[in-house]
Write a protein that holds these residues in place. Structure first.
Motif, PDB file in Angstrom:
ATOM      1  N   ASP A  97      -3.907   5.595  -3.602  1.00 29.18           N
ATOM      2  CA  ASP A  97      -4.480   6.836  -3.081  1.00 29.18           C
ATOM      3  C   ASP A  97      -3.468   7.676  -2.327  1.00 29.18           C
ATOM      4  O   ASP A  97      -3.724   8.848  -2.027  1.00 29.18           O
ATOM      5  CB  ASP A  97      -5.654   6.523  -2.134  1.00 29.18           C
ATOM      6  CG  ASP A  97      -6.780   5.792  -2.850  1.00 29.18           C
ATOM      7  OD1 ASP A  97      -6.900   5.956  -4.085  1.00 29.18           O
ATOM      8  OD2 ASP A  97      -7.542   5.070  -2.175  1.00 29.18           O
ATOM      9  N   THR A  98      -2.329   7.105  -1.994  1.00 29.99           N
ATOM     10  CA  THR A  98      -1.378   7.802  -1.118  1.00 29.99           C
ATOM     11  C   THR A  98       0.003   8.011  -1.729  1.00 29.99           C
ATOM     12  O   THR A  98       0.855   8.657  -1.103  1.00 29.99           O
ATOM     13  CB  THR A  98      -1.203   7.000   0.189  1.00 29.99           C
ATOM     14  OG1 THR A  98      -0.757   5.672  -0.128  1.00 29.99           O
ATOM     15  CG2 THR A  98      -2.526   6.900   0.946  1.00 29.99           C
ATOM     16  N   GLY A  99       0.234   7.512  -2.927  1.00 31.91           N
ATOM     17  CA  GLY A  99       1.559   7.644  -3.531  1.00 31.91           C
ATOM     18  C   GLY A  99       1.816   9.039  -4.074  1.00 31.91           C
ATOM     19  O   GLY A  99       1.003   9.959  -3.954  1.00 31.91           O
ATOM     20  N   SER A 100       3.008   9.226  -4.699  1.00 29.44           N
ATOM     21  CA  SER A 100       3.416  10.513  -5.255  1.00 29.44           C
ATOM     22  C   SER A 100       3.014  10.558  -6.726  1.00 29.44           C
ATOM     23  O   SER A 100       3.642   9.909  -7.577  1.00 29.44           O
ATOM     24  CB  SER A 100       4.930  10.688  -5.094  1.00 29.44           C
ATOM     25  OG  SER A 100       5.343  11.911  -5.667  1.00 29.44           O
ATOM     26  N   PHE A 101       1.961  11.349  -7.043  1.00 30.40           N
ATOM     27  CA  PHE A 101       1.436  11.432  -8.404  1.00 30.40           C
ATOM     28  C   PHE A 101       1.033  12.872  -8.699  1.00 30.40           C
ATOM     29  O   PHE A 101       0.772  13.663  -7.778  1.00 30.40           O
ATOM     30  CB  PHE A 101       0.217  10.527  -8.581  1.00 30.40           C
ATOM     31  CG  PHE A 101       0.472   9.083  -8.267  1.00 30.40           C
ATOM     32  CD1 PHE A 101       1.075   8.255  -9.205  1.00 30.40           C
ATOM     33  CD2 PHE A 101       0.133   8.563  -7.032  1.00 30.40           C
ATOM     34  CE1 PHE A 101       1.316   6.926  -8.919  1.00 30.40           C
ATOM     35  CE2 PHE A 101       0.362   7.233  -6.731  1.00 30.40           C
ATOM     36  CZ  PHE A 101       0.969   6.410  -7.669  1.00 30.40           C
ATOM     37  N   THR A 102       0.989  13.203  -9.981  1.00 26.95           N
ATOM     38  CA  THR A 102       0.535  14.540 -10.366  1.00 26.95           C
ATOM     39  C   THR A 102      -0.967  14.650 -10.129  1.00 26.95           C
ATOM     40  O   THR A 102      -1.677  13.644  -9.958  1.00 26.95           O
ATOM     41  CB  THR A 102       0.824  14.811 -11.852  1.00 26.95           C
ATOM     42  OG1 THR A 102       0.054  13.893 -12.650  1.00 26.95           O
ATOM     43  CG2 THR A 102       2.306  14.646 -12.168  1.00 26.95           C
ATOM     44  N   LEU A 103      -1.441  15.910 -10.139  1.00 30.37           N
ATOM     45  CA  LEU A 103      -2.864  16.151  -9.895  1.00 30.37           C
ATOM     46  C   LEU A 103      -3.727  15.496 -10.971  1.00 30.37           C
ATOM     47  O   LEU A 103      -4.787  14.938 -10.670  1.00 30.37           O
ATOM     48  CB  LEU A 103      -3.122  17.665  -9.841  1.00 30.37           C
ATOM     49  CG  LEU A 103      -4.557  18.091  -9.543  1.00 30.37           C
ATOM     50  CD1 LEU A 103      -4.972  17.570  -8.172  1.00 30.37           C
ATOM     51  CD2 LEU A 103      -4.692  19.607  -9.604  1.00 30.37           C
ATOM     52  N   ILE A 104      -3.277  15.546 -12.209  1.00 32.13           N
ATOM     53  CA  ILE A 104      -4.051  14.927 -13.293  1.00 32.13           C
ATOM     54  C   ILE A 104      -4.120  13.417 -13.102  1.00 32.13           C
ATOM     55  O   ILE A 104      -5.174  12.792 -13.294  1.00 32.13           O
ATOM     56  CB  ILE A 104      -3.436  15.293 -14.660  1.00 32.13           C
ATOM     57  CG1 ILE A 104      -3.699  16.772 -14.963  1.00 32.13           C
ATOM     58  CG2 ILE A 104      -4.011  14.409 -15.766  1.00 32.13           C
ATOM     59  CD1 ILE A 104      -3.138  17.250 -16.284  1.00 32.13           C
ATOM     60  N   ALA A 105      -3.027  12.796 -12.672  1.00 31.07           N
ATOM     61  CA  ALA A 105      -3.023  11.348 -12.433  1.00 31.07           C
ATOM     62  C   ALA A 105      -3.991  10.992 -11.306  1.00 31.07           C
ATOM     63  O   ALA A 105      -4.743  10.009 -11.389  1.00 31.07           O
ATOM     64  CB  ALA A 105      -1.617  10.871 -12.104  1.00 31.07           C
TER      65      ALA A 105
END
Length: 331
Positions: A97-105
């Motif tokens: 829930d807190t990592g670096s991911f794209t909005l779609i991910a």
């Protein structure tokens, strides 16, 4: 304001492919990108500072003074950043829930959470949970809760229910209210207490019946004695009868100041009456005055009897005198 500059270009330049875009009097104007010809050496060149030049650099801030072309270039860079943050349709589900991911991910991870939540919530057709601690959907547990509330409401009852000794809580409260004692000790059909009328009994030299009272629905009998004669009494006996119709069921529970008790017979497991020296006793006489055996003229005495085991209580007095009795039955 638009400035129009007429620039003489190289006479050898070829402008054959540049079309005319306007004319003024006898002068025709070609496109601003033309190179000019010796037949038409005057070429208009347009310049608008707010629009800018093709070679303008990208604006470095959102609020500074930049040409439209510079700001457009900055906008295109922002869109590129936005598209990068949005991600591709094929992006994998975010793993936290807190990592670096794209909005779609992240949105795919949110959908997984909703799927889990919907599973926990359950479906409208789920049956009620069968216990309070098992694994059930929220809808199943809620249905079980509704069943508990239904049971609770049935146990409590409703306002206006008819009074009853064995019904709901409201029915029992109505029964208690109907039978509360009044200031005179009475109540409804089943009063909490009952005072029986004063009785005068002439007793002889042997034990004479002074009181014979049905007590099947009462818990306690309190009797007050007053010697109205001129001789001292010489004894009082109290009998408890398990049957109001069978004299053989009557047992002596008090004689001339000596108490008798109930115990469990070790061989037959039956309730019998035994004297006060026997173990495993249950007391029938909860109180009696010390002078109950010998009440002098104008003297008084008292006895309190536990009535619950009995259908009838008998009291006999000896003493060749007159005894006045007053009493109260309570539940």
């Amino acid at each position: 304001m638009v400035w129009v500059n007429y620039i003489i270009k190289d006479a050898d330049a070829d402008m054959a492919n540049q079309g005319y875009i306007n004319e003024s009097g006898s002068t025709s104007f070609r496109k601003s990108s033309g190179t000019g010809t010796d037949q038409d050496p005057f070429i208009p060149e347009f310049h608008e500072p707010s629009i800018g030049e093709l070679g303008d650099s990208e604006a470095t801030s959102d609020t500074g003074a930049f040409s439209l072309i510079a700001l457009t270039k900055r906008g295109l860079t922002k869109w590129a950043t936005l598209f990068s943050a949005l991600g591709a349709a094929t992006a994998r589900v975010a793993t936290s829930d807190t990592g670096s991911f794209t909005l779609i991910a992240l949105f795919k991870r949110s959908l997984e959470r909703w799927t889990t939540l919907l599973g926990v919530m359950g479906a409208a057709g789920n049956t009620p949970a069968t216990n309070d601690t098992g694994t059930f959907s929220l809808i199943s547990l809620f249905k079980r809760s509704l069943q508990r509330w239904t049971t609770f409401i049935n146990t409590v009852g409703t306002i206006g229910q008819a009074s009853s000794k064995t019904g709901s809580l409201m029915a029992r409260l109505a029964y208690i209210a109907d039978n509360l004692p009044t200031s005179g000790g009475g109540g409804g059909a089943n009063p909490y207490s009952l005072e029986f009328p004063t009785m005068l009994v002439d007793v002889g030299s042997d034990f004479t019946s002074a009181l014979n009272l049905e007590v099947s629905n009462w818990h306690c009998l309190s009797v007050f004695f007053r010697n109205k004669g001129n001789r001292t009494t010489s004894g009082v006996r109290v009998w408890g009868c398990y049957s109001s119709k069978d004299p053989a069921s009557c047992h002596k529970i008090l004689e001339e100041g000596e108490e008798f008790y109930k115990k469990v017979n070790s061989t037959s497991n039956q309730l019998i009456v035994a004297d006060m020296t026997t173990n495993n006793r249950l007391r029938f006489i909860t109180y009696y005055s010390n002078n109950i055996r010998s009440i002098p003229p104008n003297g008084t005495g008292q006895i309190h009897v536990e009535c619950k085991p009995f259908q009838k209580i008998l009291i006999t007095v000896r003493g060749s005198t007159r005894i006045e009795l007053n009493g109260l039955l309570t539940r």
